[in-house]
Design a protein around this motif. Structure first.
Motif, PDB file in Angstrom:
ATOM      1  N   LEU A  37       0.843  -1.196   0.000  1.00  0.00           N
ATOM      2  CA  LEU A  37       0.000   0.000   0.000  1.00  0.00           C
ATOM      3  C   LEU A  37       0.875   1.241   0.000  1.00  0.00           C
ATOM      4  CD1 LEU A  37      -2.721   1.536   0.461  1.00  0.00           C
ATOM      5  CD2 LEU A  37      -2.348   1.162   2.914  1.00  0.00           C
ATOM      6  N   VAL A  38       0.532   2.197  -0.854  1.00  0.00           N
ATOM      7  CA  VAL A  38       1.164   3.516  -0.856  1.00  0.00           C
ATOM      8  C   VAL A  38       0.091   4.532  -0.489  1.00  0.00           C
ATOM      9  CG1 VAL A  38       2.300   5.300  -2.249  1.00  0.00           C
ATOM     10  CG2 VAL A  38       2.886   2.883  -2.591  1.00  0.00           C
ATOM     11  N   GLU A  39       0.427   5.421   0.439  1.00  0.00           N
ATOM     12  CA  GLU A  39      -0.495   6.506   0.791  1.00  0.00           C
ATOM     13  C   GLU A  39       0.180   7.843   0.542  1.00  0.00           C
ATOM     14  OE1 GLU A  39      -2.653   8.705   4.583  1.00  0.00           O
ATOM     15  OE2 GLU A  39      -1.662   6.768   4.897  1.00  0.00           O
ATOM     16  N   TYR A  40      -0.494   8.707  -0.202  1.00  0.00           N
ATOM     17  CA  TYR A  40      -0.063  10.092  -0.365  1.00  0.00           C
ATOM     18  C   TYR A  40      -0.806  10.918   0.679  1.00  0.00           C
ATOM     19  CZ  TYR A  40       1.792   8.522  -4.861  1.00  0.00           C
ATOM     20  OH  TYR A  40       2.488   7.862  -5.845  1.00  0.00           O
ATOM     21  N   LEU A  41      -0.074  11.593   1.552  1.00  0.00           N
ATOM     22  CA  LEU A  41      -0.707  12.233   2.704  1.00  0.00           C
ATOM     23  C   LEU A  41      -0.249  13.664   2.903  1.00  0.00           C
ATOM     24  CD1 LEU A  41       1.232  12.080   5.746  1.00  0.00           C
ATOM     25  CD2 LEU A  41       1.607   9.993   4.442  1.00  0.00           C
ATOM     26  N   SER A  42      -1.108  14.426   3.567  1.00  0.00           N
ATOM     27  CA  SER A  42      -0.818  15.799   3.984  1.00  0.00           C
ATOM     28  C   SER A  42      -1.248  15.942   5.433  1.00  0.00           C
ATOM     29  CB  SER A  42      -1.584  16.813   3.125  1.00  0.00           C
ATOM     30  OG  SER A  42      -1.291  16.673   1.754  1.00  0.00           O
ATOM     31  N   TYR A  43      -0.388  16.518   6.248  1.00  0.00           N
ATOM     32  CA  TYR A  43      -0.711  16.626   7.673  1.00  0.00           C
ATOM     33  C   TYR A  43      -1.784  17.672   7.954  1.00  0.00           C
ATOM     34  CZ  TYR A  43       3.234  13.566   8.567  1.00  0.00           C
ATOM     35  OH  TYR A  43       4.079  12.481   8.591  1.00  0.00           O
ATOM     36  N   THR A  44      -2.002  18.617   7.059  1.00  0.00           N
ATOM     37  CA  THR A  44      -3.064  19.604   7.265  1.00  0.00           C
ATOM     38  C   THR A  44      -4.376  19.181   6.609  1.00  0.00           C
ATOM     39  OG1 THR A  44      -2.251  20.851   5.339  1.00  0.00           O
ATOM     40  CG2 THR A  44      -1.487  21.574   7.507  1.00  0.00           C
TER      41      THR A  44
ATOM     42  N   GLY B 232      -6.785  14.889  -4.536  1.00  0.00           N
ATOM     43  CA  GLY B 232      -6.482  15.370  -3.201  1.00  0.00           C
ATOM     44  C   GLY B 232      -5.930  14.244  -2.347  1.00  0.00           C
ATOM     45  N   THR B 233      -5.661  14.570  -1.102  1.00  0.00           N
ATOM     46  CA  THR B 233      -5.154  13.580  -0.166  1.00  0.00           C
ATOM     47  C   THR B 233      -6.272  13.154   0.783  1.00  0.00           C
ATOM     48  OG1 THR B 233      -4.390  15.419   1.217  1.00  0.00           O
ATOM     49  CG2 THR B 233      -2.762  14.366  -0.223  1.00  0.00           C
ATOM     50  N   PRO B 234      -6.264  11.894   1.251  1.00  0.00           N
ATOM     51  CA  PRO B 234      -5.295  10.868   0.893  1.00  0.00           C
ATOM     52  C   PRO B 234      -5.653  10.187  -0.429  1.00  0.00           C
ATOM     53  CG  PRO B 234      -6.837   9.985   2.496  1.00  0.00           C
ATOM     54  CD  PRO B 234      -7.208  11.424   2.308  1.00  0.00           C
ATOM     55  N   THR B 235      -4.634   9.826  -1.173  1.00  0.00           N
ATOM     56  CA  THR B 235      -4.785   9.007  -2.368  1.00  0.00           C
ATOM     57  C   THR B 235      -3.962   7.747  -2.135  1.00  0.00           C
ATOM     58  OG1 THR B 235      -5.224  10.803  -3.921  1.00  0.00           O
ATOM     59  CG2 THR B 235      -4.181   8.846  -4.822  1.00  0.00           C
TER      60      THR B 235
ATOM     61  N   SER C 282     -10.051   9.199  -3.624  1.00  0.00           N
ATOM     62  CA  SER C 282     -11.296   9.460  -2.882  1.00  0.00           C
ATOM     63  C   SER C 282     -11.876   8.211  -2.232  1.00  0.00           C
ATOM     64  CB  SER C 282     -12.344  10.088  -3.818  1.00  0.00           C
ATOM     65  OG  SER C 282     -11.852  11.272  -4.393  1.00  0.00           O
ATOM     66  N   LEU C 283     -11.041   7.465  -1.526  1.00  0.00           N
ATOM     67  CA  LEU C 283     -11.508   6.284  -0.800  1.00  0.00           C
ATOM     68  C   LEU C 283     -11.534   6.566   0.689  1.00  0.00           C
ATOM     69  CD1 LEU C 283      -9.669   3.194  -2.347  1.00  0.00           C
ATOM     70  CD2 LEU C 283     -12.027   3.905  -2.695  1.00  0.00           C
ATOM     71  N   ASP C 284     -12.567   6.079   1.367  1.00  0.00           N
ATOM     72  CA  ASP C 284     -12.538   6.102   2.817  1.00  0.00           C
ATOM     73  C   ASP C 284     -11.974   4.763   3.295  1.00  0.00           C
ATOM     74  OD1 ASP C 284     -14.583   4.225   2.534  1.00  0.00           O
ATOM     75  OD2 ASP C 284     -16.170   5.608   3.124  1.00  0.00           O
TER      76      ASP C 284
END
Length: 231
Positions: A47-54, A202-205, A215-217
């Motif tokens: 699994l790869v997650e693209y993330l932003s802390y804000t 957008g994040t998370p992807t 756009s997955l939960d």
């Protein structure tokens, strides 16, 4: 004689004792481009997650996914996760530097704390940046981000995770490391855009075994991971 007999009788029990299963959440490696990979390098599910802390969606996902993703899928060795930064603003960059300053061993725990306390430090950081914009504009770029980290309370999260003021200063003064974050973020946003096209991304992807999902939960992602072999 009795002691020897007892020792002999216990041999089958000792031989049959299964070793404790390995906790793969403790295995954290840094990739060539600076991302952090947590878990079994040979995991069936990658699994790869693209993330932003804000990103509030990222914080919500982190809170929902942790008990299963970290404590079951990653811990078992069936799944690895690679966290790639997609920074959105200076406050996000400040949080990213704090997380990475903890190094491989502390990165995951610090990231989880940043998301868990996002409702506190994010609005505080926004207020601090607005109130101190003119003064901070006189600082070098690295000093601006460091001041924002302290003003938002992000530095306190780092200190609670064992980072000293000297360590934090060194991390914010590391121009090469910050440039690497910028380069990673540029690649991440391009990958996010490609995954979401023609819609804005957008994040998370996420990417599961090479296939991108936008756009997955957590509920939907969990089904995909289980279908791929996560357990």
């Amino acid at each position: 004689m009795i002691r020897l007999l007892l020792a002999f009788l216990m041999l089958p029990l000792l031989a049959g004792a299964a070793p404790a299963p390995r906790d793969w959440t403790k295995t954290v490696t840094r990739t060539a481009d600076g991302a952090y990979r947590i878990g079994n390098p040979a995991a069936k599910v990658k699994l790869v997650e693209y993330l932003s802390y804000t990103c509030p969606h990222c914080a919500h996902y982190a809170g929902q996914s942790g008990p299963t993703l970290r404590e079951k899928f990653i811990r078992s060795g069936s799944t690895s996760v690679e966290l790639r930064h997609a920074t959105r603003d200076r406050l996000d960059l400040a949080a990213t530097v704090i997380a990475r300053c903890a190094g491989p061993a502390g990165f995951l725990g610090t990231s989880e704390q940043l998301f868990a306390k996002q409702d506190d430090w994010y609005p505080q950081g926004m207020r601090f940046e607005q109130s101190n914009a003119q003064r901070m504009a006189l600082y070098p770029q690295g000093a601006q981000v460091r001041a924002l980290a302290y003003g938002a309370g992000l530095a306190d999260i780092g200190k609670a995770r064992g980072l000293s003021d000297a360590a934090l200063t060194a991390c914010f003064d590391d121009d090469a490391a910050i440039l690497q974050i910028a380069a990673m973020s540029d690649k991440s946003w391009k990958a996010i855009a490609a995954a979401a096209a023609p819609q804005p991304g957008g994040t998370p992807t996420f990417v599961v075994n090479g296939k991108a999902y936008a756009s997955l939960d957590w509920a939907k992602l969990e089904k995909i991971l289980r279908a791929a072999g996560a357990k």
